[in-house]
Design a protein around this motif. Sequence first.
Motif, mmCIF file in Angstrom:
data_model
loop_
_atom_site.group_PDB
_atom_site.id
_atom_site.type_symbol
_atom_site.label_atom_id
_atom_site.label_comp_id
_atom_site.label_asym_id
_atom_site.label_seq_id
_atom_site.Cartn_x
_atom_site.Cartn_y
_atom_site.Cartn_z
ATOM 1 N N GLN A 141 0.881 -1.169 0.000
ATOM 2 C CA GLN A 141 0.000 0.000 0.000
ATOM 3 C C GLN A 141 0.916 1.215 0.000
ATOM 4 N N ALA A 153 2.146 5.378 -1.625
ATOM 5 C CA ALA A 153 1.794 6.733 -2.030
ATOM 6 C C ALA A 153 3.051 7.413 -2.524
ATOM 7 N N ASN A 205 -2.176 8.990 -3.734
ATOM 8 C CA ASN A 205 -2.369 8.039 -2.634
ATOM 9 C C ASN A 205 -3.274 6.914 -3.100
ATOM 10 N N GLY A 206 -3.301 5.836 -2.330
ATOM 11 C CA GLY A 206 -4.172 4.710 -2.644
ATOM 12 C C GLY A 206 -3.616 3.727 -3.640
ATOM 13 N N VAL A 207 -2.292 3.753 -3.898
ATOM 14 C CA VAL A 207 -1.666 2.742 -4.748
ATOM 15 C C VAL A 207 -1.605 1.448 -3.932
ATOM 16 N N SER A 237 -5.111 -1.149 -7.184
ATOM 17 C CA SER A 237 -5.414 0.238 -7.487
ATOM 18 C C SER A 237 -4.123 0.965 -7.844
ATOM 19 N N GLY A 274 -4.041 4.147 -7.676
ATOM 20 C CA GLY A 274 -4.110 5.351 -6.866
ATOM 21 C C GLY A 274 -4.808 6.501 -7.558
#
Length: 514
Positions: free
Chosen positions: A396, A398, A415-417, A427, A429
């Motif tokens: 996880q 960013a 963010n959210g990678v 994802s 991100g």
Amino acid sequence: MLLFSPVLSLLALSVVGQQFTNPVLWEDLADTDVIRVNDTYYLTSSTMHYSPGAPILRSYDLVNWEYISHAVPRLDWGSKYDLTGGQRAYVEGIWASTFNYRKSSRTYYWLGCIRGSNTQIYTAPAAEGPWSRKGTISNCYYDAGLLVDPDTDIMYVAYGNTQLSVAQLSSDGLSQARTQNVFNSPSNIGTLEGSRFYKRNGNYYIFVTKPANGQYVLKASSPWGPYTSKQLLFNIQTPIAGGGIPHQGGLVETQNGVWYYMAFVDSYPGGRIPVLAPITWDSDGFPVIQTVNGGWGASYPYPLPKRVLESPVGTDTFNSTSLSHHWEWNHNPEISKFSVGAGLKLETVTVTNDLYVARNTVSRRILGPASTATIVLDYSGMKQGDRAGLALLRDQSAWIGIKNDSGTFRVIMVNGVAMNSNWSTRSTGSEVSATTVTGGKIWLRASADIRPGSGRQGRFSYSTDGKTFTTFGNALVMNNDWHFFMGYRFAVFNYATTSLGGEVIVEEFTLTAA
């Protein structure tokens, strides 16, 4: 050349009244194997999919360490280690491996089972290298420990999970002469793995872990057994607040005849970090940890005269002929697409919108309990669609970086990678913040708190003058689950989303510790 912050004199200092504190290395260095050659100590650790793999560190006092080489210069075991053809090797590669020195041939050996298939053998005339692959054994020596018998010069490997075996190697140490099951863990103990193999006073010892809170010792008068077992530790108090139980790792004897145990502590989101404790031996010939108030000590007297080495903090200007051994690539790099000497030039290698498949992403371990990385990035050579910057990299992630949109450069925070449980990208991100910048140069900064526990944060900022930094985007709440095994890293990247041909130059990388 690396420009490091001032440190104490390299001369040995008196140990009278001096104590070291655990962890001795607040870095992600798991499954350590530690040896002594004369008055010098070396350790190696797991690196999974990072390349070069199996770093070699050197010490003269078992507390202060410096990176000097890698036993595996490149992960040459298939294209998935290159991040090509839609393949990836996350959480594969180098697991608990082993190395040792053979005095009779003046050769260092490194052995590692590559994710269950076979065992690769690398050798070097010195711990500093050069290291090269010398052989392959069809058996998987899982979680292996290499012993060079000090009395016979025969090389043995202890290995396995619960059903533990010993292999005898050929006279040159490059193939298997025989192997035999020597111990099956009883049901009341359960899983045993992480073998290290020693000989002391004519007895053979296999040092094994009960993951992730126990350690056992097997003892026999022959390498082939029969072995008797004894528990060394179970649920001992940890020296790191919020961390796991010290376990695995290995034993080493100083030139003064005193033994030490270097274990690791599960300390996510930072990874698995080494801790050190002295060892004595009981009347039955089994090791005993010297505890403090019934637990693994937060501090102990220095084992040997203190010798401070190269500091991991400071500024790397990339003006040498090669990257320092602090750096490891995410999978194998495309060597024609990067260079050092006048900064670190990173040319785009991959057309993608996914950080996890972008080639030539280069990483450094984060220093605990908290540290900050700052890069000076010349982005004037970026092409349309390129993305380059600084990430906090794990399953996880960013990042903060520069995005070229039709000649307009914007600093963005993403963010959210994230990966799923199969280590495929879940994802890529989303942009949290963005603002236009000009001038062709920017300072990008990432700070991370990697103390063990949930809710630890990483934050990002940038500067256009190197003096005033603006906090940017939101915090990355770092994942502290253990399944990815490796801890968070600082990572520098440059990839294309439209077409190849762009480049950036990282003029400096500065690491500071809280």
